[in-house]
Design a protein around this motif. Structure first.
Motif, PDB file in Angstrom:
ATOM      1  N   THR A 110      67.018 -58.654  21.492  1.00 54.65           N
ATOM      2  CA  THR A 110      67.659 -58.665  20.179  1.00 54.65           C
ATOM      3  C   THR A 110      67.477 -57.297  19.530  1.00 54.65           C
ATOM      4  O   THR A 110      66.506 -56.585  19.820  1.00 54.65           O
ATOM      5  N   ASN A 111      68.408 -56.936  18.659  1.00 57.90           N
ATOM      6  CA  ASN A 111      68.303 -55.651  17.967  1.00 57.90           C
ATOM      7  C   ASN A 111      69.138 -55.666  16.710  1.00 57.90           C
ATOM      8  O   ASN A 111      69.991 -56.521  16.520  1.00 57.90           O
ATOM      9  N   ASP A 112      68.856 -54.708  15.861  1.00 57.56           N
ATOM     10  CA  ASP A 112      69.648 -54.438  14.668  1.00 57.56           C
ATOM     11  C   ASP A 112      70.155 -53.008  14.779  1.00 57.56           C
ATOM     12  O   ASP A 112      69.652 -52.222  15.584  1.00 57.56           O
ATOM     13  N   LEU A 113      71.127 -52.691  13.960  1.00 51.67           N
ATOM     14  CA  LEU A 113      71.657 -51.332  13.910  1.00 51.67           C
ATOM     15  C   LEU A 113      71.674 -50.860  12.468  1.00 51.67           C
ATOM     16  O   LEU A 113      71.877 -51.662  11.553  1.00 51.67           O
ATOM     17  N   SER A 114      71.467 -49.581  12.284  1.00 45.50           N
ATOM     18  CA  SER A 114      71.685 -48.990  10.964  1.00 45.50           C
ATOM     19  C   SER A 114      72.862 -48.034  11.100  1.00 45.50           C
ATOM     20  O   SER A 114      73.068 -47.424  12.140  1.00 45.50           O
ATOM     21  N   ALA A 115      73.652 -47.935  10.047  1.00 45.69           N
ATOM     22  CA  ALA A 115      74.831 -47.083  10.047  1.00 45.69           C
ATOM     23  C   ALA A 115      74.672 -46.000   8.996  1.00 45.69           C
ATOM     24  O   ALA A 115      74.225 -46.265   7.885  1.00 45.69           O
ATOM     25  N   LYS A 116      75.036 -44.789   9.360  1.00 47.75           N
ATOM     26  CA  LYS A 116      74.999 -43.674   8.417  1.00 47.75           C
ATOM     27  C   LYS A 116      76.361 -42.981   8.476  1.00 47.75           C
ATOM     28  O   LYS A 116      76.777 -42.503   9.528  1.00 47.75           O
ATOM     29  N   GLN A 117      77.041 -42.980   7.345  1.00 46.08           N
ATOM     30  CA  GLN A 117      78.362 -42.376   7.281  1.00 46.08           C
ATOM     31  C   GLN A 117      78.226 -40.860   7.180  1.00 46.08           C
ATOM     32  O   GLN A 117      77.665 -40.338   6.229  1.00 46.08           O
ATOM     33  N   GLU A 118      78.719 -40.154   8.178  1.00 39.92           N
ATOM     34  CA  GLU A 118      78.755 -38.692   8.176  1.00 39.92           C
ATOM     35  C   GLU A 118      80.129 -38.265   7.650  1.00 39.92           C
ATOM     36  O   GLU A 118      80.960 -39.104   7.328  1.00 39.92           O
ATOM     37  N   GLU A 119      80.354 -36.974   7.601  1.00 37.72           N
ATOM     38  CA  GLU A 119      81.621 -36.486   7.072  1.00 37.72           C
ATOM     39  C   GLU A 119      82.801 -36.897   7.957  1.00 37.72           C
ATOM     40  O   GLU A 119      83.859 -37.268   7.460  1.00 37.72           O
ATOM     41  N   CYS A 120      82.600 -36.852   9.267  1.00 41.42           N
ATOM     42  CA  CYS A 120      83.716 -37.101  10.181  1.00 41.42           C
ATOM     43  C   CYS A 120      83.591 -38.395  10.973  1.00 41.42           C
ATOM     44  O   CYS A 120      84.532 -38.794  11.650  1.00 41.42           O
ATOM     45  N   TYR A 121      82.450 -39.035  10.945  1.00 40.34           N
ATOM     46  CA  TYR A 121      82.237 -40.226  11.747  1.00 40.34           C
ATOM     47  C   TYR A 121      81.030 -40.990  11.227  1.00 40.34           C
ATOM     48  O   TYR A 121      80.311 -40.511  10.357  1.00 40.34           O
TER      49      TYR A 121
END
Length: 147
Positions: A110-121
């Motif tokens: 099992t796992n979780d993900l974190s998302a970080k919005q960059e300028e292009c992706y």
């Protein structure tokens, strides 16, 4: 006439030059994590001692969709690229099969993900990796799972 040509050139340049700083080749490195599968009795890597074959690895999510992975032969590691559509409570099933000995091992991860919005992706990072049914630990960023 010179003013019209100059105006056309300026308009063409403005249309062709974008303020977007993103380049076509800019892409985030896909989220992944590394797994080593170890025999709990001998402490040997199960691919090194040929208990299982790299060609017999199958990784699926709970919806029975294949999860992309890469086997790294020199180090006998599996690099897993989890689906980034769900950020929390992702579960995958890693199945090892040896048709010669008729041995099968199923490992739930099992796992979780974190998302970080960059300028292009958007950049994703795999977090909170758990192996509830097996003994596991992290060694140099590699999840070592004993079976």
């Amino acid at each position: 006439m010179k003013k019209i040509v100059s105006l056309v050139v300026v308009l063409i340049l403005m249309l062709n030059v974008s303020c977007d700083k993103c380049e076509e080749g800019d892409r985030a490195t896909p989220a992944s994590f590394f797994v080593a599968i170890i025999d709990a009795t001998t402490d040997e890597n199960v691919f090194e001692n040929e208990t299982f074959l790299p060609t017999q690895i199958v990784i699926k999510d709970l919806e029975d969709k294949l999860v992309p992975f890469r086997f790294i032969p020199n180090s006998n590691l599996i690099q897993i690229f989890p689906n980034t559509q769900n950020l929390v409570d992702n579960t995958i099933e890693l199945t090892l099969n040896n048709p010669t000995t008729l041995t099968t091992e199923e490992i739930i991860i099992t796992n979780d993900l974190s998302a970080k919005q960059e300028e292009c992706y958007t950049t994703y990072k795999v977090e909170n990796i758990q192996v509830p049914n097996n003994i596991s630990n992290v060694v140099d960023g590699i999840y070592v799972i004993k079976i």
